[in-house]
Design a protein around this motif. Structure first.
Motif, PDB file in Angstrom:
ATOM      1  N   GLU A 242       7.257  -2.902 -20.268  1.00  0.00           N
ATOM      2  CA  GLU A 242       6.552  -3.452 -19.113  1.00  0.00           C
ATOM      3  C   GLU A 242       6.700  -2.537 -17.906  1.00  0.00           C
ATOM      4  O   GLU A 242       5.735  -2.303 -17.167  1.00  0.00           O
ATOM      5  CB  GLU A 242       7.102  -4.849 -18.794  1.00  0.00           C
ATOM      6  CG  GLU A 242       6.346  -5.594 -17.709  1.00  0.00           C
ATOM      7  CD  GLU A 242       6.748  -5.173 -16.308  1.00  0.00           C
ATOM      8  OE1 GLU A 242       5.894  -5.231 -15.404  1.00  0.00           O
ATOM      9  OE2 GLU A 242       7.921  -4.776 -16.111  1.00  0.00           O
ATOM     10  N   ALA A 243       7.906  -1.996 -17.696  1.00  0.00           N
ATOM     11  CA  ALA A 243       8.127  -1.086 -16.567  1.00  0.00           C
ATOM     12  C   ALA A 243       7.304   0.190 -16.735  1.00  0.00           C
ATOM     13  O   ALA A 243       6.740   0.712 -15.762  1.00  0.00           O
ATOM     14  CB  ALA A 243       9.617  -0.749 -16.454  1.00  0.00           C
ATOM     15  N   PHE A 244       7.223   0.689 -17.969  1.00  0.00           N
ATOM     16  CA  PHE A 244       6.437   1.905 -18.213  1.00  0.00           C
ATOM     17  C   PHE A 244       4.953   1.657 -17.950  1.00  0.00           C
ATOM     18  O   PHE A 244       4.275   2.464 -17.307  1.00  0.00           O
ATOM     19  CB  PHE A 244       6.644   2.379 -19.651  1.00  0.00           C
ATOM     20  CG  PHE A 244       5.690   3.455 -20.075  1.00  0.00           C
ATOM     21  CD1 PHE A 244       5.866   4.762 -19.637  1.00  0.00           C
ATOM     22  CD2 PHE A 244       4.613   3.171 -20.906  1.00  0.00           C
ATOM     23  CE1 PHE A 244       4.977   5.762 -20.006  1.00  0.00           C
ATOM     24  CE2 PHE A 244       3.726   4.163 -21.290  1.00  0.00           C
ATOM     25  CZ  PHE A 244       3.913   5.462 -20.839  1.00  0.00           C
ATOM     26  N   LEU A 245       4.439   0.529 -18.440  1.00  0.00           N
ATOM     27  CA  LEU A 245       3.024   0.212 -18.222  1.00  0.00           C
ATOM     28  C   LEU A 245       2.723   0.046 -16.733  1.00  0.00           C
ATOM     29  O   LEU A 245       1.681   0.485 -16.244  1.00  0.00           O
ATOM     30  CB  LEU A 245       2.649  -1.057 -18.985  1.00  0.00           C
ATOM     31  CG  LEU A 245       2.705  -0.959 -20.517  1.00  0.00           C
ATOM     32  CD1 LEU A 245       2.443  -2.315 -21.142  1.00  0.00           C
ATOM     33  CD2 LEU A 245       1.720   0.070 -21.036  1.00  0.00           C
ATOM     34  N   ALA A 246       3.651  -0.589 -16.017  1.00  0.00           N
ATOM     35  CA  ALA A 246       3.465  -0.742 -14.574  1.00  0.00           C
ATOM     36  C   ALA A 246       3.532   0.610 -13.877  1.00  0.00           C
ATOM     37  O   ALA A 246       2.812   0.861 -12.906  1.00  0.00           O
ATOM     38  CB  ALA A 246       4.530  -1.684 -14.015  1.00  0.00           C
ATOM     39  N   PHE A 247       4.394   1.493 -14.376  1.00  0.00           N
ATOM     40  CA  PHE A 247       4.550   2.808 -13.766  1.00  0.00           C
ATOM     41  C   PHE A 247       3.275   3.634 -13.889  1.00  0.00           C
ATOM     42  O   PHE A 247       2.930   4.404 -12.984  1.00  0.00           O
ATOM     43  CB  PHE A 247       5.722   3.543 -14.418  1.00  0.00           C
ATOM     44  CG  PHE A 247       5.975   4.917 -13.850  1.00  0.00           C
ATOM     45  CD1 PHE A 247       6.628   5.076 -12.635  1.00  0.00           C
ATOM     46  CD2 PHE A 247       5.569   6.052 -14.527  1.00  0.00           C
ATOM     47  CE1 PHE A 247       6.866   6.329 -12.112  1.00  0.00           C
ATOM     48  CE2 PHE A 247       5.797   7.318 -14.017  1.00  0.00           C
ATOM     49  CZ  PHE A 247       6.450   7.449 -12.803  1.00  0.00           C
ATOM     50  N   VAL A 248       2.564   3.494 -15.014  1.00  0.00           N
ATOM     51  CA  VAL A 248       1.335   4.270 -15.215  1.00  0.00           C
ATOM     52  C   VAL A 248       0.103   3.540 -14.679  1.00  0.00           C
ATOM     53  O   VAL A 248      -1.030   3.968 -14.923  1.00  0.00           O
ATOM     54  CB  VAL A 248       1.136   4.616 -16.709  1.00  0.00           C
ATOM     55  CG1 VAL A 248       2.274   5.474 -17.213  1.00  0.00           C
ATOM     56  CG2 VAL A 248       0.995   3.347 -17.562  1.00  0.00           C
ATOM     57  N   GLY A 249       0.326   2.429 -13.984  1.00  0.00           N
ATOM     58  CA  GLY A 249      -0.789   1.750 -13.341  1.00  0.00           C
ATOM     59  C   GLY A 249      -1.436   0.650 -14.138  1.00  0.00           C
ATOM     60  O   GLY A 249      -2.515   0.170 -13.775  1.00  0.00           O
ATOM     61  N   LEU A 250      -0.800   0.218 -15.237  1.00  0.00           N
ATOM     62  CA  LEU A 250      -1.372  -0.841 -16.065  1.00  0.00           C
ATOM     63  C   LEU A 250      -0.588  -2.139 -15.954  1.00  0.00           C
ATOM     64  O   LEU A 250      -0.658  -2.998 -16.841  1.00  0.00           O
ATOM     65  CB  LEU A 250      -1.421  -0.384 -17.536  1.00  0.00           C
ATOM     66  CG  LEU A 250      -2.276   0.839 -17.827  1.00  0.00           C
ATOM     67  CD1 LEU A 250      -2.158   1.241 -19.283  1.00  0.00           C
ATOM     68  CD2 LEU A 250      -3.732   0.585 -17.456  1.00  0.00           C
ATOM     69  N   GLY A 251       0.168  -2.281 -14.871  1.00  0.00           N
ATOM     70  CA  GLY A 251       1.014  -3.456 -14.703  1.00  0.00           C
ATOM     71  C   GLY A 251       0.364  -4.516 -13.847  1.00  0.00           C
ATOM     72  O   GLY A 251      -0.863  -4.611 -13.742  1.00  0.00           O
ATOM     73  N   VAL A 252       1.226  -5.311 -13.218  1.00  0.00           N
ATOM     74  CA  VAL A 252       0.725  -6.401 -12.376  1.00  0.00           C
ATOM     75  C   VAL A 252       0.027  -5.819 -11.155  1.00  0.00           C
ATOM     76  O   VAL A 252       0.444  -4.794 -10.607  1.00  0.00           O
ATOM     77  CB  VAL A 252       1.886  -7.322 -11.945  1.00  0.00           C
ATOM     78  CG1 VAL A 252       2.469  -8.044 -13.141  1.00  0.00           C
ATOM     79  CG2 VAL A 252       2.973  -6.545 -11.216  1.00  0.00           C
ATOM     80  N   PRO A 253      -1.056  -6.420 -10.690  1.00  0.00           N
ATOM     81  CA  PRO A 253      -1.806  -5.872  -9.552  1.00  0.00           C
ATOM     82  C   PRO A 253      -1.097  -6.156  -8.229  1.00  0.00           C
ATOM     83  O   PRO A 253      -0.299  -7.079  -8.105  1.00  0.00           O
ATOM     84  CB  PRO A 253      -3.144  -6.616  -9.631  1.00  0.00           C
ATOM     85  CG  PRO A 253      -2.806  -7.922 -10.284  1.00  0.00           C
ATOM     86  CD  PRO A 253      -1.687  -7.634 -11.249  1.00  0.00           C
ATOM     87  N   ALA A 254      -1.407  -5.334  -7.224  1.00  0.00           N
ATOM     88  CA  ALA A 254      -0.880  -5.542  -5.872  1.00  0.00           C
ATOM     89  C   ALA A 254      -1.418  -6.870  -5.327  1.00  0.00           C
ATOM     90  O   ALA A 254      -2.525  -7.286  -5.669  1.00  0.00           O
ATOM     91  CB  ALA A 254      -1.289  -4.385  -4.979  1.00  0.00           C
ATOM     92  N   PRO A 255      -0.643  -7.556  -4.500  1.00  0.00           N
ATOM     93  CA  PRO A 255       0.625  -7.124  -3.891  1.00  0.00           C
ATOM     94  C   PRO A 255       1.850  -7.441  -4.725  1.00  0.00           C
ATOM     95  O   PRO A 255       2.967  -7.210  -4.281  1.00  0.00           O
ATOM     96  CB  PRO A 255       0.638  -7.926  -2.584  1.00  0.00           C
ATOM     97  CG  PRO A 255      -0.037  -9.209  -2.929  1.00  0.00           C
ATOM     98  CD  PRO A 255      -1.123  -8.837  -3.904  1.00  0.00           C
ATOM     99  N   LEU A 256       1.667  -8.023  -5.930  1.00  0.00           N
ATOM    100  CA  LEU A 256       2.816  -8.286  -6.791  1.00  0.00           C
ATOM    101  C   LEU A 256       3.468  -6.973  -7.189  1.00  0.00           C
ATOM    102  O   LEU A 256       2.815  -5.927  -7.224  1.00  0.00           O
ATOM    103  CB  LEU A 256       2.387  -9.062  -8.033  1.00  0.00           C
ATOM    104  CG  LEU A 256       1.819 -10.470  -7.807  1.00  0.00           C
ATOM    105  CD1 LEU A 256       1.364 -11.062  -9.126  1.00  0.00           C
ATOM    106  CD2 LEU A 256       2.842 -11.367  -7.142  1.00  0.00           C
TER     107      LEU A 256
END
Length: 305
Positions: A242-256
């Motif tokens: 999950e952290a990797f996906l968020a790091f590459v821009g595929l994670g939870v959307p802003a502002p989360l």
């Protein structure tokens, strides 16, 4: 002859064994209690468990009691160093409190990982038991399906889901559900293949016990140790994914913000403001290390002879 016998009696004496054999009369311990006793004798595992509990309490309580909102933007308080103006971890370039955001990001990462792995636990256990118990053509077809599915990279699955669905927790959980159960199913299948030819299983089959009852009453309890251990090892892997996906821009959307998105936001300014990336990385490392050490301790407690 009588004299010889009397002399022999003086030279040789029958050994007497006065040793008293004591039998344990206390209450017998169940397998679950034995596992817990072994686990709590492992200092590293206990410390890791306490650390994980502390991090979880920090993650789920802090956003509700902190005076700062994790998503509140305050340009006048941007880029504050740790400790300034009551911001324990400092602030980012938008003036958001990093301490509260790390807590909220940790809770999001834990939620995503636990929900995904809980669903994978149900799917993988059911799939592996059916495949291993029935065997034959059913087993062959089911294993070929998992082999084909395991060749698809996770990043492709997530990217396709993001194109179809909105980026967020739902798409990440669905992606983990699609791919994450495969390893669990293989381990459960191997345990079922080992157990299903035992005498008590054959006896249950011979007296006409229903198949569902055999699977869930006889086989499942004897494979629960490996299932729990595999589940515990899967949690840190899911958190890292999950952290990797968020790091590459595929994670939870802003502002989360999860830990991955905070690392992504902070690494670009790591040279000038290293604290922006250090705290999310630290908490991610603590969570992963804690779960791995705890899973090792649990495995040793279950497999101990």
């Amino acid at each position: 002859m009588d004299m010889n016998n009397s002399e022999d009696d003086k030279l040789f004496k029958f050994a007497r064994q006065d040793t008293k054999v004591e039998h344990y009369e206390g209450a017998s311990l169940s397998f679950g209690r034995m596992v817990l006793l072994r686990f709590f004798h492992n200092k590293g595992a206990v410390i890791s468990l306490a650390l994980i509990i502390a991090v979880a309490l920090f993650a789920f309580i802090t956003p509700h009691i902190s005076q700062f909102s994790p998503n509140a933007v305050e340009p006048a308080a941007s880029n504050l160093n740790p400790g300034q103006a009551g911001h324990w971890f400092g602030t980012d370039n938008l003036g958001r409190d990093i301490f509260t955001r790390v807590a909220k990001g940790t809770s999001i990462s834990l939620e995503v990982a636990f929900v995904a792995m809980a669903i994978d636990l149900v799917i993988g256990t059911t799939y592996g038991m059916i495949s291993g118990y029935f065997g034959g053509k059913i087993d062959i077809l089911m294993q070929r399906f998992t082999e084909v599915l395991s060749t698809i990279p996770m990043i492709i699955v997530v990217t396709l889901l993001v194109l179809v669905m909105r980026p967020g927790m739902t798409s990440i959980i669905v992606a983990m559900m699609i791919m994450g159960w495969i390893n669990m199913s293989r381990i459960v299948r191997a345990q079922v293949l080992k157990v299903k030819n035992e005498e008590y299983i054959l006896a249950a089959q011979s007296i006409g016990v229903p198949t569902i009852k055999i699977i869930f009453s006889e086989i499942l309890p004897n494979t629960i140790g490996q299932i729990v251990t595999t589940f515990m090892f899967s949690i840190p892997n899911a958190i890292f994914l999950e952290a990797f996906l968020a790091f590459v821009g595929l994670g939870v959307p802003a502002p989360l913000a999860s830990l991955g998105t905070m690392i992504n936001d902070g690494y670009t300014q790591a040279v000038v403001y290293p604290y922006m990336v250090c705290f999310p990385v630290l908490f991610l490392a603590i969570i992963m290390l804690g779960f791995n050490i705890m899973a090792d301790g649990l495995r040793d407690a279950i497999d101990a002879e």
